[in-house]
Design a protein around this motif. Sequence first.
Motif, PDB file in Angstrom:
ATOM      1  N   HIS A   1      -4.201  -5.531   1.609  1.00 16.07           N
ATOM      2  CA  HIS A   1      -4.284  -4.552   2.693  1.00 16.07           C
ATOM      3  C   HIS A   1      -3.111  -3.569   2.598  1.00 16.07           C
ATOM      4  O   HIS A   1      -1.965  -3.988   2.414  1.00 16.07           O
ATOM      5  CB  HIS A   1      -4.243  -5.291   4.034  1.00 16.07           C
ATOM      6  CG  HIS A   1      -4.710  -4.485   5.201  1.00 16.07           C
ATOM      7  ND1 HIS A   1      -3.969  -3.456   5.726  1.00 16.07           N
ATOM      8  CD2 HIS A   1      -5.834  -4.558   5.958  1.00 16.07           C
ATOM      9  CE1 HIS A   1      -4.610  -2.933   6.757  1.00 16.07           C
ATOM     10  NE2 HIS A   1      -5.748  -3.578   6.908  1.00 16.07           N
ATOM     11  N   PRO A   2      -3.355  -2.250   2.706  1.00 12.25           N
ATOM     12  CA  PRO A   2      -2.247  -1.281   2.609  1.00 12.25           C
ATOM     13  C   PRO A   2      -1.124  -1.562   3.605  1.00 12.25           C
ATOM     14  O   PRO A   2       0.053  -1.390   3.288  1.00 12.25           O
ATOM     15  CB  PRO A   2      -2.927   0.062   2.904  1.00 12.25           C
ATOM     16  CG  PRO A   2      -4.347  -0.139   2.526  1.00 12.25           C
ATOM     17  CD  PRO A   2      -4.659  -1.573   2.862  1.00 12.25           C
ATOM     18  N   LEU A   3      -1.478  -1.999   4.811  1.00 14.31           N
ATOM     19  CA  LEU A   3      -0.474  -2.296   5.832  1.00 14.31           C
ATOM     20  C   LEU A   3       0.446  -3.425   5.375  1.00 14.31           C
ATOM     21  O   LEU A   3       1.662  -3.387   5.591  1.00 14.31           O
ATOM     22  CB  LEU A   3      -1.167  -2.674   7.132  1.00 14.31           C
ATOM     23  CG  LEU A   3      -0.389  -2.528   8.434  1.00 14.31           C
ATOM     24  CD1 LEU A   3      -0.077  -1.073   8.706  1.00 14.31           C
ATOM     25  CD2 LEU A   3      -1.202  -3.105   9.587  1.00 14.31           C
ATOM     26  N   ARG A   4      -0.122  -4.422   4.727  1.00 15.68           N
ATOM     27  CA  ARG A   4       0.679  -5.565   4.261  1.00 15.68           C
ATOM     28  C   ARG A   4       1.651  -5.123   3.174  1.00 15.68           C
ATOM     29  O   ARG A   4       2.813  -5.552   3.144  1.00 15.68           O
ATOM     30  CB  ARG A   4      -0.249  -6.667   3.762  1.00 15.68           C
ATOM     31  CG  ARG A   4       0.472  -7.852   3.116  1.00 15.68           C
ATOM     32  CD  ARG A   4       1.351  -8.621   4.111  1.00 15.68           C
ATOM     33  NE  ARG A   4       2.003  -9.723   3.440  1.00 15.68           N
ATOM     34  CZ  ARG A   4       1.427 -10.888   3.196  1.00 15.68           C
ATOM     35  NH1 ARG A   4       0.175 -11.121   3.589  1.00 15.68           N
ATOM     36  NH2 ARG A   4       2.089 -11.838   2.574  1.00 15.68           N
ATOM     37  N   ARG A   5       1.177  -4.279   2.264  1.00 18.39           N
ATOM     38  CA  ARG A   5       2.075  -3.798   1.212  1.00 18.39           C
ATOM     39  C   ARG A   5       3.257  -3.056   1.819  1.00 18.39           C
ATOM     40  O   ARG A   5       4.392  -3.192   1.378  1.00 18.39           O
ATOM     41  CB  ARG A   5       1.304  -2.886   0.244  1.00 18.39           C
ATOM     42  CG  ARG A   5       0.342  -3.633  -0.665  1.00 18.39           C
ATOM     43  CD  ARG A   5      -0.074  -2.772  -1.843  1.00 18.39           C
ATOM     44  NE  ARG A   5      -0.859  -1.618  -1.423  1.00 18.39           N
ATOM     45  CZ  ARG A   5      -2.188  -1.637  -1.346  1.00 18.39           C
ATOM     46  NH1 ARG A   5      -2.860  -2.731  -1.652  1.00 18.39           N
ATOM     47  NH2 ARG A   5      -2.844  -0.563  -0.979  1.00 18.39           N
ATOM     48  N   GLU A   6       2.980  -2.265   2.851  1.00 15.72           N
ATOM     49  CA  GLU A   6       4.053  -1.524   3.505  1.00 15.72           C
ATOM     50  C   GLU A   6       5.035  -2.474   4.184  1.00 15.72           C
ATOM     51  O   GLU A   6       6.251  -2.306   4.097  1.00 15.72           O
ATOM     52  CB  GLU A   6       3.451  -0.557   4.536  1.00 15.72           C
ATOM     53  CG  GLU A   6       4.482   0.335   5.206  1.00 15.72           C
ATOM     54  CD  GLU A   6       3.817   1.381   6.097  1.00 15.72           C
ATOM     55  OE1 GLU A   6       3.902   2.571   5.770  1.00 15.72           O
ATOM     56  OE2 GLU A   6       3.225   0.987   7.119  1.00 15.72           O
ATOM     57  N   LEU A   7       4.519  -3.500   4.868  1.00 19.12           N
ATOM     58  CA  LEU A   7       5.385  -4.472   5.535  1.00 19.12           C
ATOM     59  C   LEU A   7       6.217  -5.254   4.531  1.00 19.12           C
ATOM     60  O   LEU A   7       7.416  -5.476   4.740  1.00 19.12           O
ATOM     61  CB  LEU A   7       4.548  -5.421   6.388  1.00 19.12           C
ATOM     62  CG  LEU A   7       4.059  -4.843   7.723  1.00 19.12           C
ATOM     63  CD1 LEU A   7       3.006  -5.750   8.343  1.00 19.12           C
ATOM     64  CD2 LEU A   7       5.221  -4.658   8.686  1.00 19.12           C
TER      65      LEU A   7
ATOM     66  N   PHE B   1      -8.776   6.733   5.863  1.00 22.64           N
ATOM     67  CA  PHE B   1      -7.557   6.995   6.627  1.00 22.64           C
ATOM     68  C   PHE B   1      -7.020   5.635   7.041  1.00 22.64           C
ATOM     69  O   PHE B   1      -7.702   4.863   7.712  1.00 22.64           O
ATOM     70  CB  PHE B   1      -7.840   7.843   7.869  1.00 22.64           C
ATOM     71  CG  PHE B   1      -6.584   8.169   8.641  1.00 22.64           C
ATOM     72  CD1 PHE B   1      -5.851   9.306   8.344  1.00 22.64           C
ATOM     73  CD2 PHE B   1      -6.114   7.328   9.653  1.00 22.64           C
ATOM     74  CE1 PHE B   1      -4.681   9.605   9.027  1.00 22.64           C
ATOM     75  CE2 PHE B   1      -4.957   7.616  10.343  1.00 22.64           C
ATOM     76  CZ  PHE B   1      -4.229   8.761  10.030  1.00 22.64           C
ATOM     77  N   ALA B   2      -5.790   5.329   6.617  1.00 21.58           N
ATOM     78  CA  ALA B   2      -5.232   4.000   6.883  1.00 21.58           C
ATOM     79  C   ALA B   2      -3.720   4.069   6.923  1.00 21.58           C
ATOM     80  O   ALA B   2      -3.110   5.077   6.540  1.00 21.58           O
ATOM     81  CB  ALA B   2      -5.690   3.014   5.805  1.00 21.58           C
ATOM     82  N   ALA B   3      -3.116   2.995   7.405  1.00 26.32           N
ATOM     83  CA  ALA B   3      -1.664   2.856   7.405  1.00 26.32           C
ATOM     84  C   ALA B   3      -1.217   2.228   6.088  1.00 26.32           C
ATOM     85  O   ALA B   3      -1.994   1.584   5.388  1.00 26.32           O
ATOM     86  CB  ALA B   3      -1.224   1.995   8.584  1.00 26.32           C
ATOM     87  N   GLY B   4       0.058   2.422   5.776  1.00 25.81           N
ATOM     88  CA  GLY B   4       0.637   1.764   4.614  1.00 25.81           C
ATOM     89  C   GLY B   4       0.332   2.410   3.286  1.00 25.81           C
ATOM     90  O   GLY B   4       0.339   1.748   2.259  1.00 25.81           O
ATOM     91  N   LEU B   5       0.089   3.719   3.271  1.00 22.49           N
ATOM     92  CA  LEU B   5      -0.296   4.395   2.030  1.00 22.49           C
ATOM     93  C   LEU B   5       0.867   5.110   1.340  1.00 22.49           C
ATOM     94  O   LEU B   5       0.653   5.862   0.401  1.00 22.49           O
ATOM     95  CB  LEU B   5      -1.401   5.424   2.328  1.00 22.49           C
ATOM     96  CG  LEU B   5      -2.685   4.882   2.946  1.00 22.49           C
ATOM     97  CD1 LEU B   5      -3.644   6.032   3.247  1.00 22.49           C
ATOM     98  CD2 LEU B   5      -3.344   3.867   2.033  1.00 22.49           C
ATOM     99  N   THR B   6       2.089   4.861   1.802  1.00 24.06           N
ATOM    100  CA  THR B   6       3.242   5.643   1.359  1.00 24.06           C
ATOM    101  C   THR B   6       3.362   5.744  -0.159  1.00 24.06           C
ATOM    102  O   THR B   6       3.625   6.812  -0.696  1.00 24.06           O
ATOM    103  CB  THR B   6       4.539   5.030   1.920  1.00 24.06           C
ATOM    104  OG1 THR B   6       4.350   4.765   3.307  1.00 24.06           O
ATOM    105  CG2 THR B   6       5.702   5.984   1.757  1.00 24.06           C
ATOM    106  N   ASN B   7       3.175   4.631  -0.853  1.00 25.32           N
ATOM    107  CA  ASN B   7       3.406   4.623  -2.297  1.00 25.32           C
ATOM    108  C   ASN B   7       2.127   4.755  -3.110  1.00 25.32           C
ATOM    109  O   ASN B   7       2.127   4.522  -4.315  1.00 25.32           O
ATOM    110  CB  ASN B   7       4.134   3.325  -2.689  1.00 25.32           C
ATOM    111  CG  ASN B   7       5.494   3.225  -2.022  1.00 25.32           C
ATOM    112  OD1 ASN B   7       6.221   4.210  -1.953  1.00 25.32           O
ATOM    113  ND2 ASN B   7       5.832   2.051  -1.525  1.00 25.32           N
TER     114      ASN B   7
END
Length: 205
Positions: A112-118, A57-63
Amino acid sequence: MADKRLFILAQPDFPKTKGFQLLTRFMQGHREIKVSFATRTAHLAAALATGECDLIFAAGLTNQAHALITDQEPYLAVLPTPLVSQLGLSMATTVSLDQLAEQNLLLPSQGHPLRRELDANFKMAGTPLPSVEEEDALDLRLTKVAQFLGATLAPQSSLPTELPAGCQLFGLSPALLSSQGFLAPAQPSETARVFLEWLQEQSGQ
């Protein structure tokens, strides 16, 4: 079902999320599955790839393929107090992405998934990311902000109730949203599949 265990690795703020509430409801209705989770600040995707856990479970997983999003919340900016004065900000104002882009940003590493999202958020806003110092652990990034070494961004729920002295919190303009959810490997375990199918049923109600 041969293996009735489900092990999830999650970011530290997991107990404060809707995803955790959903998992609790699943556990109440599926007592035959022994569910457990552990939290860590980094390398969640690597743990999933090596089979250390059934889901993350993590942030930044949209894609991401095989991801089910359960939460959306705003990103907030954490700035060092001297920078707040330099930018002429008050507690009632927001900080723009252009203002942030002129600063040294402390962000998670490229994988990091969060970085990809940012990265995607900044690109969509037409604002190039500045020079970035990479640090996956949020507590270390906050310590560096307090030392006036840069600014950082984080989903609202992942931030501690009390920030280190010397840090101030601001909303963003335009607002950036963080998506959080569960990510499965390409071939999930049987218990992970049961949970993900249950999650999809919940979202359809």
